[in-house]
Each structure stands twice: as C-alpha cells, then as structure tokens.
Design an enzyme around this catalytic site. Sequence first.
Site, PDB file in Angstrom:
ATOM      1  N   ILE A 169       6.610 -10.443   1.773  1.00 10.70           N
ATOM      2  CA  ILE A 169       6.046 -10.225   0.428  1.00 10.70           C
ATOM      3  C   ILE A 169       4.556 -10.531   0.480  1.00 10.70           C
ATOM      4  O   ILE A 169       4.172 -11.633   0.889  1.00 10.70           O
ATOM      5  CB  ILE A 169       6.723 -11.176  -0.595  1.00 10.70           C
ATOM      6  CG1 ILE A 169       8.206 -10.817  -0.748  1.00 10.70           C
ATOM      7  CG2 ILE A 169       6.044 -11.104  -1.969  1.00 10.70           C
ATOM      8  CD1 ILE A 169       9.110 -11.994  -0.664  1.00 10.70           C
ATOM      9  N   HIS A 170       3.734  -9.571   0.151  1.00  9.23           N
ATOM     10  CA  HIS A 170       2.299  -9.873   0.119  1.00  9.23           C
ATOM     11  C   HIS A 170       1.515  -9.035  -0.890  1.00  9.23           C
ATOM     12  O   HIS A 170       0.330  -9.278  -1.097  1.00  9.23           O
ATOM     13  CB  HIS A 170       1.668  -9.651   1.498  1.00  9.23           C
ATOM     14  CG  HIS A 170       1.472  -8.193   1.830  1.00  9.23           C
ATOM     15  ND1 HIS A 170       2.444  -7.413   2.352  1.00  9.23           N
ATOM     16  CD2 HIS A 170       0.390  -7.378   1.673  1.00  9.23           C
ATOM     17  CE1 HIS A 170       1.983  -6.178   2.531  1.00  9.23           C
ATOM     18  NE2 HIS A 170       0.746  -6.133   2.121  1.00  9.23           N
ATOM     19  N   ARG A 171       2.172  -8.049  -1.513  1.00  5.04           N
ATOM     20  CA  ARG A 171       1.448  -7.113  -2.390  1.00  5.04           C
ATOM     21  C   ARG A 171       0.817  -7.886  -3.557  1.00  5.04           C
ATOM     22  O   ARG A 171       1.478  -8.741  -4.157  1.00  5.04           O
ATOM     23  CB  ARG A 171       2.483  -6.104  -2.895  1.00  5.04           C
ATOM     24  CG  ARG A 171       2.006  -4.786  -3.387  1.00  5.04           C
ATOM     25  CD  ARG A 171       1.222  -3.986  -2.447  1.00  5.04           C
ATOM     26  NE  ARG A 171       1.872  -3.620  -1.219  1.00  5.04           N
ATOM     27  CZ  ARG A 171       1.256  -3.049  -0.184  1.00  5.04           C
ATOM     28  NH1 ARG A 171      -0.040  -2.791  -0.250  1.00  5.04           N
ATOM     29  NH2 ARG A 171       1.904  -2.736   0.898  1.00  5.04           N
TER      30      ARG A 171
ATOM     31  N   ASP B 228       7.858  -5.761   0.260  1.00  8.65           N
ATOM     32  CA  ASP B 228       6.924  -4.930  -0.513  1.00  8.65           C
ATOM     33  C   ASP B 228       5.863  -4.330   0.418  1.00  8.65           C
ATOM     34  O   ASP B 228       4.901  -3.721  -0.041  1.00  8.65           O
ATOM     35  CB  ASP B 228       6.271  -5.738  -1.652  1.00  8.65           C
ATOM     36  CG  ASP B 228       5.435  -6.919  -1.165  1.00  8.65           C
ATOM     37  OD1 ASP B 228       5.217  -7.061   0.054  1.00  8.65           O
ATOM     38  OD2 ASP B 228       4.991  -7.705  -2.028  1.00  8.65           O
TER      39      ASP B 228
END
Length: 380
Positions: A218-220, A302
Amino acid sequence: MIKIVTIIGARPQIIKAAALSRAIKNHFSNKIQELIVHTGQHYDENMSQVFIDELGIPQPNYNLNVGSGGHAKQTAEMIIGIENILAKEKPDYIVLYGDTNSTLAGAIAASKIHIPIVHIEAGLRSFNKSMPEEINRIMCDHSSTLLFSPTTTGLNNLISEGFNPNTKRPYTPDKPGIFHCGDVMYDNSLYFKNISDNSSTIIEDNYLEKGNFILSTIHRDNNTDDPRRLNSIFSSLNEIATNNQTDIVIPLHPRTSKLLEVNLDKQLLLEIKANSHIKLIPPVSFLDMIALESNCSLVMTDSGGVQKEAYYFNKPCIILRSETEWVEIVEMGAAIIANADRNLITSSYNKLKTKSNQTFPSIFGDGKAAEFICSTMLDM
Ligand code: UD1
Ligand code: UDP
C-alpha cells in the site's frame, strides 16, 4: 551508434530500466549507447540502490539527488537538472518510464529543447485526473515522439486521444509513432524468476508457508494520506488475517511507514502491530518480491506494478483503488477492484480464495518488449 539518456527516479522505474539496459548489453551494445540519469526521487538504499546492484543496471552516470518534496519543488529541480544534462550530452533520445514526477520532469525538459522523447508504458489511463500519475502520463504521452504501450487497451487509449496508428517514419512530436510492444516488466519477471528461485530466502526468513500467505503493498497517496481510507484498508487486513488465521506480509513503502503512525487509529495500529499474522517488513528487493509474489496465495495492493506481477505469477489480486489502468486483469476475472471499502475487500477475498477455475492467459507480450523498443529506436 545512437545515444540515449534514460531517466530513472522512483523504484518502479529503476526496475523497468533493467529490461532495456539488459537488451542493449546483450543485443545492441555496438548500436546504442545508454547514459542513465537518476533524479534521486527515491533514495533510501532499499528503494533505489538495491535494484541497481541486484538487477545489473549500470551505475547512473548522473544523480540529481533531488529527494522528497512537494510536487512543484521536486519536479522543478528535476527539470533544471535534466535540461543541463541534455544540453551537455545532446542525446538522440530521452527514454522515460511510466508516470512519476521524474517522468514529467524529463518530458518537460526534453520537449522544450527538442530532444525526441521515447515513452515506455504509454497510453495507460485511469481516467481519474485527481491522481498525480494521470497528469504526468498524459503530459508525457502528448509530448513524445515514440510511444510504446504494453497493452492493446493502452494503444486504443492513445488512438482515442488522436494518435494515428498509421503514421509512418520519420516520427516527430507532431507525427508520433505509437506501438503495442508488450510490457518490459513482463520481460523482467520472466528473466529474474529463476534467479529469484535460486537466491531469495525471504520466505524462510519471515517464517512464511509457501502457498498459504497473502502479500500486500500500500503506498498510493490517496490511501496513505486519507485516514478514513487507510483505517478501512488496515482494518480489513486485520480482520482477514485474524478470521482466516492466515499470514499477511506487507513490505511497507516509506511513505506508508511514516503515515501509519500519523493517520491510523491508535488502537488499530496497536492491534496490527500485535497481530502475529501481520508481518510489517521494510521494502524488499525485486528478487525477494518475485519470491513473495510467486509463492503467495493472493495479492492485495494499490500498486500498479504489483497488480500485474500478481497476474504474471497466476495469483488473484484485490486492487485497493477505485479503478485500474490494467483493466485486462479485471476483465479476465483475475483481479477485483475493491477500493478502500472494508466490506468489498473482505467479500472479494472470500470470493477469490475459493475460486479454482481462474486462468491467466498471456496478454503482456512475449518477454521481448525491450528488444522491440531498441530496434524501433534504431529504425526511426
Ligand atoms: C512515487 C510516484 C508514484 C509511484 C511510487 C512508486 C509520483 C507523483 N509518485 O510515489 O507514482 O507509484 O513513487 O513507489 O511521482 N520516501 C522516503 N524514502 C525514499 C522515497 C520516499 O522516505 O527513498 C518518503 C518521503 O517521505 C516522501 C514520500 O516517501 O515524501 C513519498 O515519496 P514520493 O517519491 O514523493 O512519492 P511516492 O509516494 O513514492
Ligand atoms: N517492489 C519491490 N519491493 C517492494 C515493493 C515493490 O521490489 O517492497 C517492486 C514490485 O515488484 C514492482 C515495483 O516495485 O516491480 C512496483 O513499484 P511500486 O509499487 O512502488 O510503484 P507502482 O508500480 O505503483 O508505480
């Protein structure tokens, strides 16, 4: 001999660049000279240098060391640095990957001083202009001379924006050439799979059971920066890990590490850290990532790249976004868009974990996208 300047900066671009550098080294070393410029957008050892060392990418000839910052400052510093290098090196092409601020900076710098732009991963669209990446990729595509799309959807997006698939050489920014060539990341995943099998110890190191754990990244920005979305995603992960007694390994992007402490509900953060089934680990190398992707049961992400790599390794994927540029994998039934919706994430997990008849037809090329790109640049 032609001279190209390749711009890298963010983690996925460094990895993508390995495919072209390898193709040049193996097939075009007497025809293409490549200089590599690292913008410094990503700079932690495990976000940058690890890939250069591990994937056989030549050491960058220049590093602009711009580091982190707001979009304007970061992009502006890159534009200045790239323009100086282009003016000095006078390459035949600048090669840009994907949709990051490093991509946009390269496009602005090169187009103003008439260096032809080669855009790799052209034509992808989320149709969501609130994403910084959507702005970056549209602006890059519309200033490029050679556009290489990994998918037919990407090619069709370009055609619907007015690009002409029948344009003939010589290509120019006003008469660009568009090509469907497959995905350089498919080239890389095929090439590095054996090397990963023979060298990665990430599964053993983290006490994971092959075929029986979930991989999540997850990094968006709209997930990490929005406490509502971040809490919804992490409470879903907590619930799935606990109810199914299944491990979830999460190599954490530095952005996410920092923002978990700020934006996650304190009680949930404590629960996540205390949950023995949730393994929060630092970013991993690409060879380790391939080991995780190819040995997990399912991917929840994501990330653009990780969605696709899940498909390459025949793994179902839950996409933690409201849309995807890689629509094919959703159309095939291999991935479900669950956004940051807790009910949708858990129901998608229940659906995908029991699905047994999923197929993963080859739709990302023949593993030779980078060779095609090199030949086309030479043929201009
Ligand atoms: C960038 C790209 C995104 C891509 C992602 C890949 C843009 C606008 N976004 O997002 O499209 O999917 O890279 O990973 O270009 N940080 C560190 N160390 C690093 C790098 C970053 O600590 O080596 C932290 C910093 O706090 C920084 C934050 O991560 O502010 C975000 O980094 P940045 O490069 O601005 O954006 P990404 O979220 O990584
Ligand atoms: N990746 C990696 N280590 C990690 C997380 C991702 O090597 O800890 C690789 C992943 O396999 C893929 C690329 O990084 O090739 C994707 O980068 P990221 O998710 O940061 O960006 P995006 O693809 O969303 O732009």
